[in-house]
Design an enzyme around this catalytic site. Structure first.
Site, PDB file in Angstrom:
ATOM      1  N   TYR A   1      29.656  -1.357  -9.960  1.00  0.00           N
ATOM      2  CA  TYR A   1      30.570  -2.666  -9.955  1.00  0.00           C
ATOM      3  C   TYR A   1      30.539  -3.178 -11.486  1.00  0.00           C
ATOM      4  O   TYR A   1      31.450  -3.067 -11.792  1.00  0.00           O
ATOM      5  CB  TYR A   1      29.708  -3.724  -9.184  1.00  0.00           C
ATOM      6  CG  TYR A   1      30.566  -4.928  -9.406  1.00  0.00           C
ATOM      7  CD1 TYR A   1      31.798  -5.201  -8.883  1.00  0.00           C
ATOM      8  CD2 TYR A   1      30.186  -6.098 -10.211  1.00  0.00           C
ATOM      9  CE1 TYR A   1      32.510  -6.140  -8.991  1.00  0.00           C
ATOM     10  CE2 TYR A   1      31.004  -7.338 -10.416  1.00  0.00           C
ATOM     11  CZ  TYR A   1      32.153  -7.228  -9.944  1.00  0.00           C
ATOM     12  OH  TYR A   1      32.832  -8.465 -10.163  1.00  0.00           O
TER      13      TYR A   1
ATOM     14  N   PRO B   1      34.386 -14.198 -15.416  1.00  0.00           N
ATOM     15  CA  PRO B   1      33.492 -15.248 -14.886  1.00  0.00           C
ATOM     16  C   PRO B   1      32.015 -14.713 -14.700  1.00  0.00           C
ATOM     17  O   PRO B   1      32.134 -13.482 -14.392  1.00  0.00           O
ATOM     18  CB  PRO B   1      34.001 -15.911 -13.586  1.00  0.00           C
ATOM     19  CG  PRO B   1      35.276 -15.103 -13.585  1.00  0.00           C
ATOM     20  CD  PRO B   1      35.360 -13.986 -14.524  1.00  0.00           C
TER      21      PRO B   1
ATOM     22  N   ALA C   1      42.068 -15.524  -0.642  1.00  0.00           N
ATOM     23  CA  ALA C   1      40.861 -16.023  -0.849  1.00  0.00           C
ATOM     24  C   ALA C   1      40.231 -16.182  -2.133  1.00  0.00           C
ATOM     25  O   ALA C   1      40.830 -15.675  -3.274  1.00  0.00           O
ATOM     26  CB  ALA C   1      39.852 -15.249   0.257  1.00  0.00           C
TER      27      ALA C   1
ATOM     28  N   SER D   1      34.513  -9.659 -15.453  1.00  0.00           N
ATOM     29  CA  SER D   1      33.114 -10.439 -15.326  1.00  0.00           C
ATOM     30  C   SER D   1      32.220 -10.338 -16.248  1.00  0.00           C
ATOM     31  O   SER D   1      32.231  -9.418 -17.283  1.00  0.00           O
ATOM     32  CB  SER D   1      32.857  -9.477 -13.999  1.00  0.00           C
ATOM     33  OG  SER D   1      31.418  -9.978 -13.646  1.00  0.00           O
TER      34      SER D   1
ATOM     35  N   ASP E   1      47.778  -3.561  -0.027  1.00  0.00           N
ATOM     36  CA  ASP E   1      46.367  -3.076  -0.379  1.00  0.00           C
ATOM     37  C   ASP E   1      46.743  -2.464  -1.860  1.00  0.00           C
ATOM     38  O   ASP E   1      47.526  -1.325  -2.061  1.00  0.00           O
ATOM     39  CB  ASP E   1      45.988  -1.905   0.541  1.00  0.00           C
ATOM     40  CG  ASP E   1      44.811  -1.591   0.272  1.00  0.00           C
ATOM     41  OD1 ASP E   1      44.186  -1.654  -0.821  1.00  0.00           O
ATOM     42  OD2 ASP E   1      43.989  -0.881   1.185  1.00  0.00           O
TER      43      ASP E   1
HETATM   44  C1  8X3 Z   1      30.855 -11.244 -10.333  1.00  0.00           C
HETATM   45  C2  8X3 Z   1      29.399 -11.503 -11.252  1.00  0.00           C
HETATM   46  O1  8X3 Z   1      27.114 -11.317 -11.686  1.00  0.00           O
HETATM   47  O2  8X3 Z   1      27.765 -11.450  -9.463  1.00  0.00           O
HETATM   48  O3  8X3 Z   1      31.609 -10.513 -11.360  1.00  0.00           O
HETATM   49  O4  8X3 Z   1      28.345  -9.428 -10.434  1.00  0.00           O
HETATM   50  S1  8X3 Z   1      28.037 -10.811 -10.740  1.00  0.00           S
END
Ligand code: 8X3
Length: 256
Positions: free
Chosen positions: A156, A186, A15, A143, A63
């Protein structure tokens, strides 16, 4: 540099950015090794990839959190799939958005086990072969969250900061080999990322993207394929991409 016939291994390919990346490499005539937990979804991506022009597709139900399963799956690849040219370490997720001192420990473990340890396991299993063959490219998904921590997202963000350190360390450790290492980072991409983060709460997930023309998974996939398609002496170290309405992980402009 042509990607035709190259073996591209993508984790989390069922996905979002992973699936879009599979289709983008398919359009270049690559041979795709697609891994994800959800075999049904993966089979759909596999047939779409063949339609899009992939030379061949091989799927693995995997996984990445399971170290032994990762070693076993890579070790047991049929000979015609074993010589991986490009590894896209895409499998990753976020869970929860709350203050660190109130956070859910299971959520933390799922993120750390997938985004950090899973990425390490796959890298450890694939890169020695690349070094032996004197050929290869690792593309890691980072990210904006790894660059600048945002409130309620410490764990995260920490996993993505770790990804960045691992990416840079791997590039240093591969110096002297022809292997290339890239992180593609991104900002806001509209996928089921937020739905997963909020454990299926659709209303809360939809709010994340409200008033913002977010990146699409295809926008990110294009960058990954572009990085993989540079001349062999060119290493794209890092690409940071956001919607125009996003300046960094903390600052957005929302249309009301
Ligand atoms: C995803 C970007 O800002 O939603 O890695 O954590 S954010």
């Amino acid at each position: 540099m042509s990607l035709k016939g190259k073996i591209v291994f993508i984790t989390g390919a069922s996905a979002g950015i992973g699936a879009a990346t599979a289709l983008a490499f398919a359009a270049e005539g690559a041979r795709l090794l697609l891994a994800a937990r959800r075999a049904g979804k993966l089979a759909e991506v596999a047939s779409a990839a063949l339609e899009r022009g992939a030379e061949a597709v091989h799927t693995i139900s995997l996984d990445v959190r399971d170290r032994q399963a990762v070693q076993q799956a890579i070790g047991a690849l049929p000979a015609e799939w074993a010589k991986i040219d490009v590894l896209v370490n895409n499998a990753g997720l976020s869970r929860g958005l709350e203050k660190l001192y109130q956070g859910n420990v299971e959520d933390w473990e799922e993120m750390i086990d997938t985004n950090v340890k899973g990425l390490l396991y796959v890298t450890r299993a694939v890169v020695p072969g690349m070094v032996e063959r004197g050929r290869g490219h690792v593309v890691n998904l980072g990210s904006t969250a790894g660059e600048l921590t945002y409130p309620n997202g410490a764990v995260y963000c920490a996993t993505k900061a770790a990804e960045r350190a691992i990416n840079d360390g791997l590039r240093q450790d591969l110096l002297g080999t022809p292997i290339r290492v890239t992180t593609v980072d991104p900002g806001m991409v509209e996928t089921d990322f937020s739905l997963v983060r909020f454990h299926g709460d659709q209303q809360r997930a939809a709010k994340v993207y409200q008033g913002i023309h977010a990146l699409t998974p295809e926008d990110v996939a294009e960058v990954i394929v572009w990085a993989a398609n540079r001349p062999e002496h060119v290493n794209i170290a890092r690409v940071l991409l956001t919607p125009v309405q996003q300046a960094n992980s903390l600052l957005f402009h929302r249309e009301s």
